[in-house]
Design a protein around this motif. Structure first.
Motif, PDB file in Angstrom:
ATOM      1  N   THR A  62     -94.191 136.107  -7.091  1.00  0.00           N
ATOM      2  CA  THR A  62     -92.927 135.915  -7.853  1.00  0.00           C
ATOM      3  C   THR A  62     -91.866 137.221  -8.062  1.00  0.00           C
ATOM      4  N   THR A  63     -92.529 138.463  -8.007  1.00  0.00           N
ATOM      5  CA  THR A  63     -91.820 139.657  -8.210  1.00  0.00           C
ATOM      6  C   THR A  63     -91.402 140.448  -7.195  1.00  0.00           C
ATOM      7  N   THR A  64     -90.410 141.181  -6.971  1.00  0.00           N
ATOM      8  CA  THR A  64     -90.110 141.878  -5.642  1.00  0.00           C
ATOM      9  C   THR A  64     -90.701 143.170  -5.721  1.00  0.00           C
ATOM     10  N   PRO A  65     -91.837 143.687  -4.962  1.00  0.00           N
ATOM     11  CA  PRO A  65     -92.511 144.972  -5.125  1.00  0.00           C
ATOM     12  C   PRO A  65     -91.459 146.152  -4.988  1.00  0.00           C
ATOM     13  N   GLN A  66     -91.906 147.356  -5.195  1.00  0.00           N
ATOM     14  CA  GLN A  66     -90.980 148.286  -5.086  1.00  0.00           C
ATOM     15  C   GLN A  66     -90.476 148.535  -3.522  1.00  0.00           C
ATOM     16  N   GLY A  67     -89.182 148.823  -3.166  1.00  0.00           N
ATOM     17  CA  GLY A  67     -89.236 149.072  -1.870  1.00  0.00           C
ATOM     18  C   GLY A  67     -89.195 147.750  -0.972  1.00  0.00           C
ATOM     19  N   ALA A  68     -89.467 146.476  -1.447  1.00  0.00           N
ATOM     20  CA  ALA A  68     -89.378 145.351  -0.758  1.00  0.00           C
ATOM     21  C   ALA A  68     -88.020 144.660  -0.439  1.00  0.00           C
ATOM     22  N   PRO A  69     -87.538 143.953   0.508  1.00  0.00           N
ATOM     23  CA  PRO A  69     -86.222 143.432   0.326  1.00  0.00           C
ATOM     24  C   PRO A  69     -86.098 142.356  -0.787  1.00  0.00           C
ATOM     25  N   SER A  70     -87.350 141.583  -0.749  1.00  0.00           N
ATOM     26  CA  SER A  70     -87.362 140.421  -1.579  1.00  0.00           C
ATOM     27  C   SER A  70     -88.789 140.130  -2.050  1.00  0.00           C
ATOM     28  N   PHE A 221     -94.653 137.477   8.521  1.00  0.00           N
ATOM     29  CA  PHE A 221     -93.523 136.610   9.311  1.00  0.00           C
ATOM     30  C   PHE A 221     -92.334 136.722   8.505  1.00  0.00           C
ATOM     31  N   CYS A 222     -91.371 136.963   9.142  1.00  0.00           N
ATOM     32  CA  CYS A 222     -89.802 137.123   8.285  1.00  0.00           C
ATOM     33  C   CYS A 222     -88.619 136.554   9.156  1.00  0.00           C
ATOM     34  N   ARG A 223     -87.545 136.745   8.701  1.00  0.00           N
ATOM     35  CA  ARG A 223     -86.400 136.063   9.345  1.00  0.00           C
ATOM     36  C   ARG A 223     -86.257 137.370  10.068  1.00  0.00           C
ATOM     37  N   PRO A 224     -85.748 137.085  11.665  1.00  0.00           N
ATOM     38  CA  PRO A 224     -85.331 138.240  12.496  1.00  0.00           C
ATOM     39  C   PRO A 224     -84.368 139.202  12.094  1.00  0.00           C
ATOM     40  N   ASP A 225     -83.094 138.751  11.054  1.00  0.00           N
ATOM     41  CA  ASP A 225     -82.334 139.794  10.706  1.00  0.00           C
ATOM     42  C   ASP A 225     -82.743 140.557   9.631  1.00  0.00           C
ATOM     43  N   GLU A 226     -83.990 140.317   8.973  1.00  0.00           N
ATOM     44  CA  GLU A 226     -84.380 141.104   7.921  1.00  0.00           C
ATOM     45  C   GLU A 226     -85.773 141.861   8.289  1.00  0.00           C
ATOM     46  N   SER A 227     -85.842 141.797   9.676  1.00  0.00           N
ATOM     47  CA  SER A 227     -87.405 142.471  10.213  1.00  0.00           C
ATOM     48  C   SER A 227     -87.462 143.994  10.037  1.00  0.00           C
ATOM     49  N   ARG A 228     -86.019 144.647  10.372  1.00  0.00           N
ATOM     50  CA  ARG A 228     -86.225 146.221  10.040  1.00  0.00           C
ATOM     51  C   ARG A 228     -86.527 146.544   8.855  1.00  0.00           C
ATOM     52  N   HIS A 229     -85.999 145.721   7.953  1.00  0.00           N
ATOM     53  CA  HIS A 229     -86.276 146.166   6.280  1.00  0.00           C
ATOM     54  C   HIS A 229     -87.705 146.012   5.954  1.00  0.00           C
ATOM     55  N   TRP A 230     -88.339 144.901   6.550  1.00  0.00           N
ATOM     56  CA  TRP A 230     -89.680 144.641   6.341  1.00  0.00           C
ATOM     57  C   TRP A 230     -90.703 145.338   7.061  1.00  0.00           C
ATOM     58  N   THR A 232     -89.983 148.802   7.767  1.00  0.00           N
ATOM     59  CA  THR A 232     -89.881 149.873   7.049  1.00  0.00           C
ATOM     60  C   THR A 232     -90.837 149.781   5.668  1.00  0.00           C
ATOM     61  N   TYR A 233     -90.704 148.719   4.970  1.00  0.00           N
ATOM     62  CA  TYR A 233     -91.397 148.268   3.512  1.00  0.00           C
ATOM     63  C   TYR A 233     -92.915 148.554   3.959  1.00  0.00           C
ATOM     64  N   TRP A 234     -93.423 147.879   4.990  1.00  0.00           N
ATOM     65  CA  TRP A 234     -94.664 147.891   5.291  1.00  0.00           C
ATOM     66  C   TRP A 234     -95.247 149.374   5.576  1.00  0.00           C
ATOM     67  N   ARG A 235     -94.534 150.060   6.667  1.00  0.00           N
ATOM     68  CA  ARG A 235     -94.937 151.407   7.040  1.00  0.00           C
ATOM     69  C   ARG A 235     -95.025 152.149   5.661  1.00  0.00           C
ATOM     70  N   ASP A 236     -94.262 152.113   4.634  1.00  0.00           N
ATOM     71  CA  ASP A 236     -94.361 152.883   3.599  1.00  0.00           C
ATOM     72  C   ASP A 236     -95.563 152.531   2.601  1.00  0.00           C
ATOM     73  N   GLY A 285    -106.136 161.520  14.133  1.00  0.00           N
ATOM     74  CA  GLY A 285    -106.644 160.142  14.520  1.00  0.00           C
ATOM     75  C   GLY A 285    -106.081 158.930  13.603  1.00  0.00           C
ATOM     76  N   GLU A 286    -105.841 157.956  14.482  1.00  0.00           N
ATOM     77  CA  GLU A 286    -105.218 156.921  13.831  1.00  0.00           C
ATOM     78  C   GLU A 286    -106.172 155.998  12.973  1.00  0.00           C
ATOM     79  N   LEU A 287    -105.735 155.667  11.845  1.00  0.00           N
ATOM     80  CA  LEU A 287    -106.371 154.786  10.823  1.00  0.00           C
ATOM     81  C   LEU A 287    -105.810 153.480  11.092  1.00  0.00           C
ATOM     82  N   GLU A 288    -104.588 153.356  11.093  1.00  0.00           N
ATOM     83  CA  GLU A 288    -103.647 152.141  10.913  1.00  0.00           C
ATOM     84  C   GLU A 288    -102.472 152.137  12.123  1.00  0.00           C
ATOM     85  N   GLY A 289    -102.117 150.991  12.336  1.00  0.00           N
ATOM     86  CA  GLY A 289    -100.945 151.094  13.200  1.00  0.00           C
ATOM     87  C   GLY A 289    -100.078 149.978  12.545  1.00  0.00           C
ATOM     88  N   VAL A 290     -98.561 150.295  12.103  1.00  0.00           N
ATOM     89  CA  VAL A 290     -97.820 149.099  11.677  1.00  0.00           C
ATOM     90  C   VAL A 290     -96.749 148.809  12.864  1.00  0.00           C
TER      91      VAL A 290
END
Ligand code: GAP
Length: 488
Positions: A62-70, A221-230, A232-236, A285-290
């Motif tokens: 129900t709340t928007t986490p820091q850095g998330a679009p929604s 899963f997100c709307r195509p027009d919001e995917s770039r923001h998401w 960046t959010y998940w990377r960080d 060495g890779e721990l995780e790929g986003v």
């Protein structure tokens, strides 16, 4: 230079203390497979639990986490390891999930073609494969990394199946089931933890590259027009998660893939990487790929295996113009009841390895320092400085001596604490030896029952890292530990 000395000390501690064993060790082991011992299983479970808690069950819809679009929702899934073989044909793993391998006809050793420059010739380890006069290398050949098996009694082509090489596909093929049953709305994530299998040509670096390993994957899963923001959010967000559990930021980095490195489906990927001690200085060495996977996976499972076509993807066709690997034909589009649009959502995938994570936290925790012995003299010690959330044992209880009722009091404390945490009880050997054992296990707190306990019902609590000892009333032990162990 790789820190092989640190690695061999860590591997010997892992064996000695029961973190990691070679699989089937009494038969000489089997390359690329590992077992977790009593401490290792707790460590890895704590890592997976922290991930599930922080990403899934503890997530506030129900709340928007820091850095998330929604705001967004998160749900979980647990899919089978063996799936319909068409899943892997459509996903591209059947055709594309391979490494190039090179064999040596002389010594029968097998190498990944892209590892020849860093490999060793088994006949003369100071030389690279191909450099020794007796080396006789084949040309590079394709080798599919999926483990094959057969389902049912017949061993023919029709019964052929594969052990999953990633957990992600189980999520995509259940997308509609989750939509229909849990009433989630975009944006939302589906998370899964589970085993994956890859027949790696050269498993190496301890558990880093194994043939059986566990993944912790989210398909968001997100709307195509919001995917770039998401993206960046998940990377960080995922980078910050590792530092919150104690990986030092100077040993971690977030690296964007360049175009040549991107997987066949990806239109943007960043890796969370760790400077493992077995790598050359400056290597990570890779721990995780986003990964930003676009609509590739859901579209493939609708239409059939996709291949690049111009700027996008199109269904791959056979000589007769039919889909080479047909999809399910099911409609996996999302219907937005606000905008009345029907579309294929885009996907952001943070995909982490539980074994690589566990190995990174083991490497980070390994510390050599000094602690005073019983006479106050400084002694060398090895201590595993795990974050309290990850520590396999949270506290150990010691009676100072095995008399005057101290063991009974110790056992009462042990039983009380055991109701909430994984706690150890130890009355064997000198108190110094007991501390050393717990230091090597990474136990954050040691609680000692001594003669003062009999007089005032207090115990000493020793902090693993600062070595500070404080007296705590027995009745306040639980809240004392809870504050220390559970405060983020
Ligand atoms: N679904 C995407 C995917 O599977 P990947 O980069 O191939 O992407 C994700 O794998 C993570 O799984 C890696 O970052 C790594 O932590 C882990 N992993 C992959 N192969 C592994 C192996 N052979 N041994 C241990 N962990 C592995």
């Amino acid at each position: 230079m790789a820190d092989n000395d640190l690695m061999s000390k860590l591997m010997s501690l892992c064996k000695r203390r029961g973190f990691i064993f070679q699989s089937s060790e009494i038969y000489g082991g089997i390359g690329g497979f590992w077992d977790y011992g009593p401490l290792g299983v707790e460590l890895k479970r704590n890592l997976k639990d922290a991930w599930w808690r922080d990403m899934v069950s503890g997530h506030d819809d129900t709340t928007t986490p820091q850095g998330a679009p929604s705001t967004y929702e998160m749900v979980g899934l647990d899919c089978s390891i063996i799936m319909h073989p068409q899943v892997w044909k459509v996903s591209g793993h059947y055709d594309l999930f391979h490494d190039m391998l090179v064999d040596c006809r002389t010594c029968k050793a097998r190498f990944r073609a892209d590892h020849l420059k860093s490999g060793e010739c088994p006949k003369k380890p100071s030389k690279r494969p191909g450099e020794h006069t007796e080396c006789d290398l084949t040309d590079p050949r394709e080798f599919n990394l999926m483990f094959k098996t057969h389902v049912g009694a017949l061993f023919d082509l029709a019964s052929e199946a594969f052990l999953r090489p990633e957990t992600a596909q189980g999520i995509f093929v259940n997308f509609k089931n989750v939509l229909d049953t849990s009433r989630v709305k975009l944006p939302f994530g589906i998370a899964q933890i589970g085993k994956s299998f890859r027949n790696e040509i050269t498993p190496r670096y301890y558990t880093f590259r194994s043939r059986e390993f566990e993944q912790m994957e989210i398909e968001f899963f997100c709307r195509p027009d919001e995917s770039r923001h998401w993206y960046t959010y998940w990377r960080d967000r995922r980078f910050a998660w590792y530092t919150s559990l104690g990986l030092k930021s100077e040993k971690l980095r977030l690296r964007d893939h360049d175009a040549a490195e991107l997987s066949h489906y990806s239109c943007g990927t960043a890796d969370v990487e760790y400077a493992f001690p077995f790598l050359q200085e400056g290597d990570f060495g890779e721990l995780e790929g986003v990964a930003h996977r676009g609509d590739f996976d859901l579209r493939s499972h609708m239409e059939g295996k996709l291949v690049r076509s111009g700027d996008g993807f199109a269904v791959e066709l056979d000589a007769e113009g039919k889909p080479r690997h047909p999809g399910s034909g099911k409609d996996l589009r999302y219907f937005d009841d606000q905008t009345r649009e029907r579309f294929v959502p885009h996907v952001i995938e943070p995909s982490a390895g539980a074994d690589r994570g566990t190995l990174a936290f083991l490497c980070e925790a390994y510390t050599e320092d000094q602690a005073p012995d019983e006479k106050g003299q400084p002694q060398e010690r090895v201590v595993m400085k795990f974050h309290p959330r990850l520590a396999p044992i949270k506290a150990a209880v010691f009676p100072l001596v095995k008399r005057d009722g101290m063991p009974d009091i110790g056992q009462d404390i042990y039983r009380e604490l055991k109701r909430r945490w994984n706690v150890a009880y130890d009355e064997g050997g000198s108190i110094g030896r007991r501390y050393r054992r717990q230091d090597e296990s990474g136990t954050p707190f040691c609680i000692t029952v001594d003669s003062q306990t009999l007089a005032d019902q207090t115990v000493t609590v020793r902090d693993r890292d600062t070595l500070e000892q404080v007296r705590v009333a027995m009745k306040e032990l639980s809240s004392f530990l809870s504050e220390k162990l559970e405060t983020p």
